[in-house]
Design a protein around this motif. Structure first.
Motif, PDB file in Angstrom:
ATOM      1  N   GLY A 122       0.776  -1.242   0.000  1.00 50.69           N
ATOM      2  CA  GLY A 122       0.000   0.000   0.000  1.00 50.69           C
ATOM      3  C   GLY A 122       0.802   1.283   0.000  1.00 50.69           C
ATOM      4  O   GLY A 122       0.226   2.373   0.077  1.00 50.69           O
ATOM      5  N   VAL A 123       2.130   1.183  -0.069  1.00 51.72           N
ATOM      6  CA  VAL A 123       2.957   2.402  -0.090  1.00 51.72           C
ATOM      7  C   VAL A 123       2.809   3.090  -1.448  1.00 51.72           C
ATOM      8  O   VAL A 123       2.960   2.455  -2.489  1.00 51.72           O
ATOM      9  N   ARG A 124       2.537   4.385  -1.433  1.00 55.91           N
ATOM     10  CA  ARG A 124       2.298   5.108  -2.684  1.00 55.91           C
ATOM     11  C   ARG A 124       3.208   6.322  -2.887  1.00 55.91           C
ATOM     12  O   ARG A 124       3.068   7.037  -3.881  1.00 55.91           O
ATOM     13  N   ALA A 125       4.131   6.550  -1.953  1.00 54.73           N
ATOM     14  CA  ALA A 125       5.101   7.636  -2.120  1.00 54.73           C
ATOM     15  C   ALA A 125       6.343   7.283  -1.310  1.00 54.73           C
ATOM     16  O   ALA A 125       6.250   6.591  -0.292  1.00 54.73           O
ATOM     17  N   MET A 126       7.500   7.759  -1.792  1.00 61.28           N
ATOM     18  CA  MET A 126       8.726   7.518  -1.023  1.00 61.28           C
ATOM     19  C   MET A 126       9.738   8.638  -1.251  1.00 61.28           C
ATOM     20  O   MET A 126      10.026   8.997  -2.391  1.00 61.28           O
ATOM     21  N   THR A 127      10.251   9.207  -0.170  1.00 61.34           N
ATOM     22  CA  THR A 127      11.391  10.118  -0.298  1.00 61.34           C
ATOM     23  C   THR A 127      12.615   9.229  -0.493  1.00 61.34           C
ATOM     24  O   THR A 127      12.783   8.229   0.198  1.00 61.34           O
ATOM     25  N   GLU A 155      17.408   3.058 -10.765  1.00 60.64           N
ATOM     26  CA  GLU A 155      16.499   1.922 -10.985  1.00 60.64           C
ATOM     27  C   GLU A 155      15.266   2.041 -10.103  1.00 60.64           C
ATOM     28  O   GLU A 155      14.153   1.730 -10.532  1.00 60.64           O
ATOM     29  N   VAL A 156      15.468   2.520  -8.868  1.00 54.68           N
ATOM     30  CA  VAL A 156      14.336   2.680  -7.946  1.00 54.68           C
ATOM     31  C   VAL A 156      13.358   3.726  -8.488  1.00 54.68           C
ATOM     32  O   VAL A 156      12.144   3.507  -8.502  1.00 54.68           O
ATOM     33  N   VAL A 157      13.885   4.861  -8.963  1.00 54.42           N
ATOM     34  CA  VAL A 157      13.012   5.915  -9.509  1.00 54.42           C
ATOM     35  C   VAL A 157      12.185   5.360 -10.667  1.00 54.42           C
ATOM     36  O   VAL A 157      10.965   5.549 -10.738  1.00 54.42           O
ATOM     37  N   LYS A 158      12.840   4.624 -11.560  1.00 49.29           N
ATOM     38  CA  LYS A 158      12.128   4.064 -12.715  1.00 49.29           C
ATOM     39  C   LYS A 158      11.062   3.062 -12.284  1.00 49.29           C
ATOM     40  O   LYS A 158       9.955   3.044 -12.822  1.00 49.29           O
ATOM     41  N   GLU A 159      11.417   2.224 -11.302  1.00 44.92           N
ATOM     42  CA  GLU A 159      10.458   1.215 -10.837  1.00 44.92           C
ATOM     43  C   GLU A 159       9.274   1.874 -10.128  1.00 44.92           C
ATOM     44  O   GLU A 159       8.129   1.458 -10.295  1.00 44.92           O
ATOM     45  N   MET A 160       9.554   2.916  -9.342  1.00 45.36           N
ATOM     46  CA  MET A 160       8.463   3.636  -8.657  1.00 45.36           C
ATOM     47  C   MET A 160       7.502   4.228  -9.690  1.00 45.36           C
ATOM     48  O   MET A 160       6.284   4.121  -9.540  1.00 45.36           O
ATOM     49  N   GLU A 161       8.054   4.830 -10.725  1.00 44.30           N
ATOM     50  CA  GLU A 161       7.192   5.441 -11.741  1.00 44.30           C
ATOM     51  C   GLU A 161       6.393   4.388 -12.507  1.00 44.30           C
ATOM     52  O   GLU A 161       5.230   4.591 -12.816  1.00 44.30           O
ATOM     53  N   ARG A 162       7.042   3.255 -12.773  1.00 44.65           N
ATOM     54  CA  ARG A 162       6.350   2.185 -13.495  1.00 44.65           C
ATOM     55  C   ARG A 162       5.145   1.681 -12.685  1.00 44.65           C
ATOM     56  O   ARG A 162       4.061   1.447 -13.220  1.00 44.65           O
ATOM     57  N   LEU A 163       5.343   1.564 -11.350  1.00 49.00           N
ATOM     58  CA  LEU A 163       4.278   1.054 -10.486  1.00 49.00           C
ATOM     59  C   LEU A 163       3.174   2.091 -10.240  1.00 49.00           C
ATOM     60  O   LEU A 163       2.025   1.739 -10.043  1.00 49.00           O
ATOM     61  N   GLY A 164       3.565   3.352 -10.203  1.00 51.85           N
ATOM     62  CA  GLY A 164       2.609   4.385  -9.833  1.00 51.85           C
ATOM     63  C   GLY A 164       2.811   4.833  -8.394  1.00 51.85           C
ATOM     64  O   GLY A 164       1.874   4.970  -7.612  1.00 51.85           O
ATOM     65  N   MET A 165       4.092   5.031  -8.053  1.00 48.72           N
ATOM     66  CA  MET A 165       4.445   5.512  -6.712  1.00 48.72           C
ATOM     67  C   MET A 165       5.071   6.894  -6.878  1.00 48.72           C
ATOM     68  O   MET A 165       5.879   7.106  -7.794  1.00 48.72           O
ATOM     69  N   VAL A 167       7.522   9.849  -6.497  1.00 51.25           N
ATOM     70  CA  VAL A 167       8.921  10.083  -6.143  1.00 51.25           C
ATOM     71  C   VAL A 167       9.003  11.410  -5.388  1.00 51.25           C
ATOM     72  O   VAL A 167       8.537  12.440  -5.876  1.00 51.25           O
ATOM     73  N   ASP A 168       9.591  11.357  -4.189  1.00 51.07           N
ATOM     74  CA  ASP A 168       9.656  12.530  -3.310  1.00 51.07           C
ATOM     75  C   ASP A 168      11.126  12.929  -3.111  1.00 51.07           C
ATOM     76  O   ASP A 168      11.932  12.113  -2.678  1.00 51.07           O
ATOM     77  N   GLU A 185      10.296  10.668 -15.441  1.00 51.99           N
ATOM     78  CA  GLU A 185       9.498  11.070 -16.605  1.00 51.99           C
ATOM     79  C   GLU A 185       8.159  11.649 -16.197  1.00 51.99           C
ATOM     80  O   GLU A 185       7.489  12.299 -16.987  1.00 51.99           O
ATOM     81  N   LYS A 186       7.753  11.374 -14.957  1.00 53.09           N
ATOM     82  CA  LYS A 186       6.455  11.860 -14.464  1.00 53.09           C
ATOM     83  C   LYS A 186       6.666  13.038 -13.503  1.00 53.09           C
ATOM     84  O   LYS A 186       7.790  13.309 -13.084  1.00 53.09           O
ATOM     85  N   PRO A 187       5.569  13.690 -13.118  1.00 50.07           N
ATOM     86  CA  PRO A 187       5.702  14.732 -12.085  1.00 50.07           C
ATOM     87  C   PRO A 187       6.254  14.108 -10.814  1.00 50.07           C
ATOM     88  O   PRO A 187       5.896  12.987 -10.468  1.00 50.07           O
ATOM     89  N   PHE A 188       7.138  14.802 -10.126  1.00 51.95           N
ATOM     90  CA  PHE A 188       7.616  14.328  -8.826  1.00 51.95           C
ATOM     91  C   PHE A 188       7.413  15.446  -7.811  1.00 51.95           C
ATOM     92  O   PHE A 188       7.082  16.577  -8.187  1.00 51.95           O
TER      93      PHE A 188
END
Ligand SMILES: [Zn+2]
Length: 310
Positions: A122-127, A155-165, A167-168, A185-188
């Motif tokens: 259920g985590v949806r954001a991460m600094t 790799e973490v940034v890309k994976e977070m964006e792919r999942l829909g998390m 990036v903080d 590539e998405k808004p952060f």
């Protein structure tokens, strides 16, 4: 005030450590006080004290379990959100929305698979970092090391964006920030940081950084920690307005949000005791900058980013 969305608080860890309840406690916010604002959205961050770094994942699991149990105890009034539709659904039912976030990539213990596991939990954001160096990047306290994102961090940034998390970049070093600008590539977001040209501390963002976030369609959440609002004197309402005014000039009105840092800060600006006083802050912002800008800052901007990224 038609809506309220706050991108950062440390309530969960504080309650766990002090054995208090989310429904009612003596901190900056609880279900009882949030309910009075209507159906707000609150990010709940899980922060790790450095003493827990050797057992980051285990400690994070304990906090996530505590978060889940607290939400379940109050399920009539607060609902966890996994997607933007959940936010709308909660609003319809006049319920508070809770978004689970991690404060610091330490929680991953260097494992890319952990990003996916936390997402399932259920985590949806991460600094990406807290103040220090971790396997992803350097934090702001490493300012003289000039380190940015590591290969793992990318790799973490890309994976977070792919999942829909989300990036903080709050707490991230400047070099790391610019690496995120290149990789993402998405808004952060910078969930809880202010303007460095108004208050020059490493945790705040330079004008160029503010501009980069705005250009990407992200948001910067106003942090209420007095030393991040004013350096030479105790902070008050006027200092919050000064940061907003400057950020409006640099970023326009679509990129400013709230990141109160409630329960993570040991003092608050004059006149603000807890979440109950945010109505008064709204009134001041509305008077100074107009109703439309105030509604955007207090909820609409953050909600827009959630709709786009989650
Ligand atoms: Zn923080």
């Amino acid at each position: 005030m038609n809506g309220y969305a706050d991108g950062h608080c440390d309530t969960i860890v504080k309650l766990f450590e002090q054995k208090q309840e989310l429904f009612q406690n003596d901190g900056h916010l609880d279900v009882k006080r949030l309910k009075k604002i209507g159906a707000p959205l609150q990010f709940f961050a899980i922060w790790l004290d450095p003493q827990y770094y050797p057992i980051s994942m285990r400690q994070t699991m304990k906090y996530i379990d505590f978060y889940e149990r607290q939400i379940a105890k109050n399920k009539e009034t607060i609902g966890h959100v996994n997607c933007f539709a959940d936010v709308l659904e909660n609003k319809k039912k006049n319920k508070i929305s809770a978004l689970l976030a991690l404060e610091g990539g330490e929680a991953l213990e260097g494992e890319l698979s952990a990003v996916r596991i936390y997402y399932r939990l259920g985590v949806r954001a991460m600094t990406l970092t807290w103040n220090h160096r971790n396997p992803l990047a350097d934090g702001v306290a490493e300012e003289k090391s000039y380190g940015g994102l590591t290969q793992f961090g990318r790799e973490v940034v890309k994976e977070m964006e792919r999942l829909g998390m989300l990036v903080d970049v709050s707490h991230l070093s400047e070099a790391g920030f610019w690496d995120v600008v290149r990789v993402a590539e998405k808004p952060f977001i910078a969930s809880h940081s202010n303007a460095r040209s108004i208050c020059d501390v490493p945790r705040n963002l330079r004008d160029g950084q503010l501009r980069a976030i705005a250009r990407r369609g992200g948001i910067v959440g106003i942090n209420l920690y007095p030393p991040f609002l004013a350096k030479e004197k105790p902070a008050e309402m006027a200092d919050i307005l000064r940061h907003i005014s400057h950020m409006l000039t640099i970023m326009g009105e679509d990129s400013i949000a709230l990141g109160t840092d409630f329960d993570g800060i040991d003092s608050t600006p004059g006149g603000i005791r807890d979440v109950g006083d945010l109505q008064a802050v709204f009134a001041c912002v509305e008077k100074e900058f107009g109703a439309e800008a105030a509604e955007k800052i207090f909820s609409k901007n953050l909600l827009r980013v959630l709709e786009e990224v989650l």
